[in-house]
Write a protein that holds these residues in place. Sequence first.
Motif, PDB file in Angstrom:
ATOM      1  N   THR A 489      -3.441   6.394  41.295  1.00  0.00           N
ATOM      2  CA  THR A 489      -3.899   5.162  40.957  1.00  0.00           C
ATOM      3  C   THR A 489      -4.857   5.214  42.240  1.00  0.00           C
ATOM      4  O   THR A 489      -5.742   4.055  41.819  1.00  0.00           O
ATOM      5  N   GLU A 490      -4.615   5.762  43.130  1.00  0.00           N
ATOM      6  CA  GLU A 490      -5.665   5.460  44.434  1.00  0.00           C
ATOM      7  C   GLU A 490      -6.361   7.132  44.515  1.00  0.00           C
ATOM      8  O   GLU A 490      -7.829   6.624  45.330  1.00  0.00           O
ATOM      9  N   TYR A 567      -6.062   6.947  30.939  1.00  0.00           N
ATOM     10  CA  TYR A 567      -7.044   6.185  32.016  1.00  0.00           C
ATOM     11  C   TYR A 567      -7.829   5.572  31.418  1.00  0.00           C
ATOM     12  O   TYR A 567      -8.167   5.136  30.299  1.00  0.00           O
ATOM     13  N   TYR A 577     -15.104   0.802  38.110  1.00  0.00           N
ATOM     14  CA  TYR A 577     -13.546   1.566  38.348  1.00  0.00           C
ATOM     15  C   TYR A 577     -13.184   2.671  37.299  1.00  0.00           C
ATOM     16  O   TYR A 577     -13.517   2.777  35.992  1.00  0.00           O
ATOM     17  N   LYS A 579      -8.651   4.505  36.663  1.00  0.00           N
ATOM     18  CA  LYS A 579      -8.310   5.309  37.167  1.00  0.00           C
ATOM     19  C   LYS A 579      -6.887   5.575  36.299  1.00  0.00           C
ATOM     20  O   LYS A 579      -7.285   4.975  34.921  1.00  0.00           O
TER      21      LYS A 579
END
Length: 592
Positions: A489-490, A567, A577, A579
Amino acid sequence: MKYLKDKLALFFNIIKQSCYNYRVAVASVVAATVFETICCILNAMTPYGESSVRSFLRYESDVLRFLILFILAVMFTESILSYEKKERRIKIIRILCFVFAAVISAVFVAVQEATGSVSNIISAWAVRYYIICILLLVLGIIYFSHKKSGIGFIEYMMHVAVNFCVTTAIYIILCIGVSLILLILDLLFFDGFSLMLQCCYILLTGLYYVPGCIAALSNMDSNIDDEITRVLTTKVLTSMTVCAMGIVYAYLLKILVTWQMPSNEIFGIVSGLFCIGMFIWVIDYYYRDDTKYALFLQRLPYGMIPMIPVQAYSMCVRIYNYGMTTGRYMGMLLVVFEIFMLLICRFRRDKIENVILVLCICVVVAGCVPGVNMFSVSNRWQRSMLVSVYDKIASGQEITQNEYDRMEGAYKYLRWKPEMKDIVEKYDIYAEDFVQMLSISDLDTTNLTSLNSHYIHCCQLVGELDVDDYSRFDMINQDPLYEDSHYKTEAGESAVDFSAFRFYRRSDAEEKIFEVDISDFADKCFTYKEEHPDAAQEEVSDAMRPYQQIVIDDETVLYLNHFEVGYDDGVKDGEEYFKWTTVNISGMLLSR
């Protein structure tokens, strides 16, 4: 027992007659059933490594699309050129029509297959006209089957409706019986028999239900005058329709008193009620008599008249606020059709079959006529909204929240249209420089989000391996770090580096990590998925199988057996964005 035997004999005679009237169509349905059954068996029993069989199964949907269009075209031909006509000229024309139907069906499917891997205009047109052809063929089959029956349209539709109900009821009973028998067989003798059950469903559908539905179009021997059918139609169905109309009228009274905007659902509800109500009323007209109740039923359609302005108002407000779309175009066309339906029922009830011709005209206008079809009208309208607001922002002017919402809605509508690709790229409202321009206006841009989900999954890439020249064999997994949800996630885009992807041997107790460059394989996966966005897992696996061998050095070779990544990327709340959602890669390591 004799009664049941006579009924079964009559039923099979009807099926036999339908096979005579639509012999080529029924034969094609049987061929499609056999083909789908074979594909079902092969798909369940063939290992992923059998690339030749998997390549064959890739064309299953193409063959079925071809057969669907071909069967409908054949039924259309057989509805016009009856087999009772024995003239040599008619036979030749019929055969030529069959050949033409096969060629046209093959062309549509071939164009979709050749261009379907890329979202372009030709692919979109192929799908569009494929659907239009199906709609026109279905309407044409009903129209000419009615003409061939030699009875009134209302009586003909009564026969068809009863035939469909009987065929469907028997089909449901057969499915329940087959499921019960196979379930008992499975529990007593086998461990899992889902393949046979699925095949039986396919066979029941193709060998009984579809031919039965075809027979419904030509069987005029069904009993439509019995008391049960009369009561169900004139009492039960009509009473339920009147209750539904009462609820809608209560809602209309509410919005008039409170002076509120009609909900989005009102259009679909009223349209559906109109279609169902008019169909039931047409059937009621067949059972008409001189009673007060029958006279009331004959005036029932006029209760729909006040609902038409509500539909038109609801649709026009949404078109004014958010522009024309294909759905709203069809909605307005449906309002016009409803008005025509009421007029023809009032003044030319004896020619009610002409409603099918009007539907054909609506389909052609909405789908084909240049400049006024629903696609070109909607695209022009939405493009105008996008460009006008975009240029206003680019020139430094402030815009209202409503204008911003219109622009965003237009962009989201056009971005999935292949013919609008250049416009969408030129007027990209999610581009970083344009997002900065929005800051001069006091707008709520928390919804400025456009995320795309990507998922690539190919597995069972390794079949038989020749390990004679190697002294060690290890199953390898990815670093557990990739499986951590916080990491995915990060950590961001650079977190998964395919040029130095981290593995460990399952047999290694210390889980020593080593890095391998699998970027070439990953790039090929990403490229293939980009060029073939609709490719299934099996297709991707077949395409990537030749590249699964990765030479690490002269002594070590890695065979990737499972490659699964996912992703999300795009813009979220006005910012870029990315992820990772899935990282699951494993393989086999051979060392000399």
